[in-house]
Design a protein around this motif. Structure first.
Motif, PDB file in Angstrom:
ATOM      1  N   GLU A 353      55.073  85.615  17.247  1.00 59.74           N
ATOM      2  CA  GLU A 353      55.612  84.325  17.667  1.00 59.74           C
ATOM      3  C   GLU A 353      55.037  83.890  19.001  1.00 59.74           C
ATOM      4  OE1 GLU A 353      59.840  84.339  18.156  1.00 59.74           O
ATOM      5  OE2 GLU A 353      59.875  86.312  19.089  1.00 59.74           O
ATOM      6  N   ALA A 354      54.999  82.561  19.153  1.00 58.31           N
ATOM      7  CA  ALA A 354      54.546  81.935  20.397  1.00 58.31           C
ATOM      8  C   ALA A 354      53.152  82.415  20.782  1.00 58.31           C
ATOM      9  CB  ALA A 354      55.548  82.182  21.531  1.00 58.31           C
ATOM     10  N   CYS A 355      52.229  82.414  19.809  1.00 62.12           N
ATOM     11  CA  CYS A 355      50.853  82.848  20.046  1.00 62.12           C
ATOM     12  C   CYS A 355      49.875  81.711  19.781  1.00 62.12           C
ATOM     13  CB  CYS A 355      50.501  84.038  19.152  1.00 62.12           C
ATOM     14  SG  CYS A 355      51.364  85.568  19.592  1.00 62.12           S
ATOM     15  N   GLU A 356      48.657  81.854  20.337  1.00 63.95           N
ATOM     16  CA  GLU A 356      47.573  80.904  20.118  1.00 63.95           C
ATOM     17  C   GLU A 356      46.394  81.638  19.501  1.00 63.95           C
ATOM     18  OE1 GLU A 356      46.608  78.778  23.705  1.00 63.95           O
ATOM     19  OE2 GLU A 356      48.715  78.731  24.359  1.00 63.95           O
ATOM     20  N   MET A 357      45.839  81.066  18.427  1.00 62.31           N
ATOM     21  CA  MET A 357      44.672  81.638  17.769  1.00 62.31           C
ATOM     22  C   MET A 357      43.567  80.596  17.751  1.00 62.31           C
ATOM     23  SD  MET A 357      46.549  83.622  14.616  1.00 62.31           S
ATOM     24  CE  MET A 357      47.911  84.751  14.957  1.00 62.31           C
ATOM     25  N   ARG A 358      42.413  80.961  18.294  1.00 57.30           N
ATOM     26  CA  ARG A 358      41.298  80.033  18.402  1.00 57.30           C
ATOM     27  C   ARG A 358      40.035  80.696  17.854  1.00 57.30           C
ATOM     28  NH1 ARG A 358      42.089  79.049  24.852  1.00 57.30           N
ATOM     29  NH2 ARG A 358      44.299  78.423  24.839  1.00 57.30           N
ATOM     30  N   ILE A 379      57.700  90.404   7.133  1.00 57.75           N
ATOM     31  CA  ILE A 379      56.690  89.959   8.089  1.00 57.75           C
ATOM     32  C   ILE A 379      57.002  88.512   8.442  1.00 57.75           C
ATOM     33  CG2 ILE A 379      54.237  89.756   8.555  1.00 57.75           C
ATOM     34  CD1 ILE A 379      55.204  92.614   7.756  1.00 57.75           C
ATOM     35  N   ALA A 380      57.093  88.184   9.717  1.00 55.15           N
ATOM     36  CA  ALA A 380      57.470  86.834  10.141  1.00 55.15           C
ATOM     37  C   ALA A 380      56.490  86.315  11.185  1.00 55.15           C
ATOM     38  CB  ALA A 380      58.889  86.825  10.716  1.00 55.15           C
ATOM     39  N   MET A 381      56.075  85.056  10.997  1.00 58.33           N
ATOM     40  CA  MET A 381      55.265  84.354  11.995  1.00 58.33           C
ATOM     41  C   MET A 381      55.933  83.030  12.285  1.00 58.33           C
ATOM     42  SD  MET A 381      51.340  82.873  11.796  1.00 58.33           S
ATOM     43  CE  MET A 381      50.500  84.327  12.391  1.00 58.33           C
ATOM     44  N   ARG A 382      56.064  82.693  13.573  1.00 60.46           N
ATOM     45  CA  ARG A 382      56.672  81.409  13.920  1.00 60.46           C
ATOM     46  C   ARG A 382      56.157  80.938  15.278  1.00 60.46           C
ATOM     47  NH1 ARG A 382      61.113  85.081  13.531  1.00 60.46           N
ATOM     48  NH2 ARG A 382      61.742  85.937  15.554  1.00 60.46           N
ATOM     49  N   ASN A 383      56.169  79.617  15.429  1.00 58.44           N
ATOM     50  CA  ASN A 383      55.761  78.978  16.684  1.00 58.44           C
ATOM     51  C   ASN A 383      54.376  79.438  17.109  1.00 58.44           C
ATOM     52  OD1 ASN A 383      55.738  77.497  19.054  1.00 58.44           O
ATOM     53  ND2 ASN A 383      56.973  78.981  20.188  1.00 58.44           N
ATOM     54  N   VAL A 384      53.388  79.178  16.242  1.00 55.84           N
ATOM     55  CA  VAL A 384      52.005  79.606  16.484  1.00 55.84           C
ATOM     56  C   VAL A 384      51.084  78.407  16.331  1.00 55.84           C
ATOM     57  CG1 VAL A 384      50.101  80.996  15.530  1.00 55.84           C
ATOM     58  CG2 VAL A 384      52.382  82.002  15.792  1.00 55.84           C
ATOM     59  N   SER A 385      50.044  78.337  17.162  1.00 54.31           N
ATOM     60  CA  SER A 385      49.007  77.320  17.014  1.00 54.31           C
ATOM     61  C   SER A 385      47.706  77.980  16.607  1.00 54.31           C
ATOM     62  CB  SER A 385      48.821  76.527  18.310  1.00 54.31           C
ATOM     63  OG  SER A 385      48.299  77.367  19.332  1.00 54.31           O
ATOM     64  N   MET A 386      46.963  77.315  15.727  1.00 52.30           N
ATOM     65  CA  MET A 386      45.653  77.785  15.282  1.00 52.30           C
ATOM     66  C   MET A 386      44.653  76.649  15.445  1.00 52.30           C
ATOM     67  SD  MET A 386      46.559  79.848  11.764  1.00 52.30           S
ATOM     68  CE  MET A 386      47.948  80.996  11.671  1.00 52.30           C
ATOM     69  N   ASP A 387      43.476  76.982  15.964  1.00 52.34           N
ATOM     70  CA  ASP A 387      42.432  75.985  16.167  1.00 52.34           C
ATOM     71  C   ASP A 387      41.099  76.601  15.763  1.00 52.34           C
ATOM     72  OD1 ASP A 387      40.772  73.928  16.958  1.00 52.34           O
ATOM     73  OD2 ASP A 387      41.716  73.661  18.907  1.00 52.34           O
ATOM     74  N   GLY A 388      40.414  75.974  14.805  1.00 50.07           N
ATOM     75  CA  GLY A 388      39.126  76.481  14.362  1.00 50.07           C
ATOM     76  C   GLY A 388      39.221  77.756  13.554  1.00 50.07           C
ATOM     77  N   VAL A 389      40.317  77.930  12.819  1.00 47.79           N
ATOM     78  CA  VAL A 389      40.526  79.118  11.997  1.00 47.79           C
ATOM     79  C   VAL A 389      39.972  78.862  10.593  1.00 47.79           C
ATOM     80  CG1 VAL A 389      42.313  80.537  10.914  1.00 47.79           C
ATOM     81  CG2 VAL A 389      42.485  79.940  13.329  1.00 47.79           C
ATOM     82  N   GLY A 390      39.366  79.894   9.993  1.00 45.38           N
ATOM     83  CA  GLY A 390      38.804  79.744   8.659  1.00 45.38           C
ATOM     84  C   GLY A 390      39.868  79.568   7.602  1.00 45.38           C
ATOM     85  N   THR A 391      40.674  80.603   7.374  1.00 43.57           N
ATOM     86  CA  THR A 391      41.819  80.554   6.460  1.00 43.57           C
ATOM     87  C   THR A 391      43.050  80.952   7.250  1.00 43.57           C
ATOM     88  OG1 THR A 391      40.480  81.040   4.502  1.00 43.57           O
ATOM     89  CG2 THR A 391      42.828  81.540   4.370  1.00 43.57           C
ATOM     90  N   ALA A 392      44.073  80.101   7.219  1.00 45.84           N
ATOM     91  CA  ALA A 392      45.226  80.341   8.086  1.00 45.84           C
ATOM     92  C   ALA A 392      46.044  81.549   7.646  1.00 45.84           C
ATOM     93  CB  ALA A 392      46.094  79.091   8.138  1.00 45.84           C
TER      94      ALA A 392
END
Length: 520
Positions: A353-358, A379-392
């Protein structure tokens, strides 16, 4: 006002979490702060990230930290039973990178470690110290001062190894989830309790100087490549504030550890360095990774739980449970947060959570295959930003790892018998994710016909834009997967629930000749 919390601490360093609403890894604008002791301001600065490290503190001292928009936060550093400088035991900085220098410094550092009192500190002061691998013990802190670099040597000549098992049968050395002799990591520990490594200095694994990256999957001199930092069966470990780079293989590898916190680290390797994963907790429980920045040559974080042997051996396996990843930056890597493919002991209760992926190839990735066994669940993911990711988002039950990964029994899409070697992937929940510059697919989920994946639930996932110059590529590493470009959600043998995003059943795989269903 918002409240600060203590993420990690040692006698001379702390990491504070400033969870401003809406902030993930970075704080924008940066926040002014000041640190006081006994009513006197001792430091000022600006915080440009949520998890802020502070160094050069005094042991057993009360401090007050104040930042704009937050309530004042009071904390106290632990006591230190004594400080031992490695130079006092004849460690020398800036020596030539030779086996002789590395051996001399390793011996000096080992003498210094023996001299550290219980709950004391080993100081690595400013300077560049080339040294062969050193074993750490528990009830101590390693403090890496500003300007300090502990670096592995260029040469493998004289490099120590870890056996696959100790005299009791416990797994020590390992390679991709199995007991195997490996070269010792530049810093390593076995069975240490209450071990801390802290400070603003650098650990340099020397992968760019030695020949390690030229034989990523081989064995040389009877051993596999070393990690950057290898912690085996350790408990109550704190990793705080340092930079670790150029690992020969996986960068930080906690193996069989419990209650480990990693806060405000910087983990680096060239983008083309093979298998230089950033942080790989394996068969671990209660691990927190906070405010850490990754730019590596493979997965940023790969959560693992060992692998069954080719003969089905499973006595070395243990589960991985309760892993938290928060306020981290994945700036480059094959995957942001990955589970598997070594997951035979089972992985459960992972929160991102609360992560950035670039610029990662994938965001959340789960990979397994027949023969692994084990279960991945909750498995839980929340409040995440992705920029320029191939497959989310991806989950792959036909991952073609290992020498037999392309064998028909692994890749066949028809049902196989369910046995203890059948892997299971259960509940995955994704919520509140922003995606920009998506390249290949929003999600690709390829389960097993005999053990379908899911439920996989995606809610409030927002795709703002696609990468315009993307060429089609397969979103999964499995046989006969179709190349995709700007695709949505595709699933085979997986139950996917995604309000607002239609799910295409089938369509992931291309027609291929019939293949046999034999199992080994």
């Amino acid at each position: 006002m918002h409240r600060i919390r203590l993420a990690a601490r040692s006698a001379r360093s702390v990491a504070l979490c400033l969870p401003k609403p809406g902030a993930r890894y970075a704080l924008a604008p940066a926040l002014p702060w000041q640190l006081s002791r006994a009513g006197q301001v001792v430091a000022r600065g600006t915080a440009d990230r949520v998890v802020l490290p502070l160094h050069d503190l005094a042991p057993a001292t009360a401090y007050r930290f104040e930042a704009e928009g937050f309530a004042p936060f009071d904390f106290e550093t632990p006591a230190c039973a004594g400080l031992v400088d490695i130079r006092d035991h004849d460690a020398r900085a800036d020596l030539p990178d030779t086996p002789e220098s590395a051996a001399a410094n390793a011996a000096a550092i080992s003498r210094a470690i023996s001299a550290v009192p219980q709950n004391g500190t080993l100081l690595i002061p400013e300077g560049h110290y080339v040294a062969f691998p050193v074993a750490l013990r528990g009830q101590m802190t390693v403090q890496l001062a500003a300007g300090a670099a502990l670096a592995a040597p260029r040469s493998r000549a004289g490099w120590p190894t870890l056996p696959a098992r100790d005299a009791t049968g416990r797994m020590l050395g390992s390679w991709e989830g199995l007991p195997e002799t490996c070269f010792a990591a530049p810093l390593h520990a076995v069975g240490a309790e209450a071990l801390t490594i802290a400070g603003p200095g650098v650990l340099d694994g020397g992968g760019d100087r030695g020949d390690w990256w030229s034989w990523p999957k081989e064995t040389r001199d009877g051993a596999r490549r070393p990690r950057g930092l290898h912690l085996i069966d350790c408990t109550d470990v704190t990793l705080l504030g340092f930079t670790i780079r150029n690992a020969p293989s996986w960068t930080i590898h906690p193996q069989g550890c419990a209650r480990l916190t990693a806060a405000a680290l910087t983990i680096e390797a060239p983008h083309d360095s093979p298998n230089t994963d950033g942080f790989n907790p394996e068969m671990c429980e209660d691990v927190e990774i906070l405010g850490t920045a990754f730019s590596v040559g493979d997965d940023c974080i790969a959560i693992k739980a060992g692998k069954r042997g080719p003969d089905g051996a499973a006595g070395h396996l243990r589960p991985t449970a309760r892993i938290g990843v928060r306020h981290c930056l994945m700036a480059r890597g094959h995957g942001g947060v990955v589970i598997g493919s070594e997951m035979s002991g089972g992985v459960r209760d992972v929160t991102v959570e609360a992560c950035e992926m670039r610029g990662t190839d994938r965001g959340l990735r789960i990979k397994t295959r027949r023969g692994r066994g084990g279960a991945v669940e909750r498995i839980a993911m929340r409040n995440v930003s992705m920029d320029g990711v191939g497959t989310a988002f991806s989950a792959n039950g036909h991952y073609f790892c290992d020498p037999d990964g392309h064998a028909p029994w692994v890749q066949d899409r028809r049902p196989a018998p369910v046995t203890e070697t059948t892997p299971h992937v259960g509940e995955i929940t994704v919520d509140d994710v922003d995606i920009h510059g998506l390249a290949h697919a929003l999600g690709a989920f390829l389960g097993l016909a005999e053990a379908p994946f899911g439920p996989i639930r995606l809610h409030d996932v927002r795709v703002h834009s696609h990468a315009p110059d993307t060429m089609p590529e397969p979103p999964l590493m499995a046989a006969d997967v179709a190349p995709l470009r700007h695709a949505g959600l595709l699933a085979e043998n997986a139950r996917v629930e995604a309000p607002g995003h239609p799910v295409t059943e089938g369509g992931l795989t291309r027609p291929s000749p019939a293949i046999a269903t034999e199992t080994p």
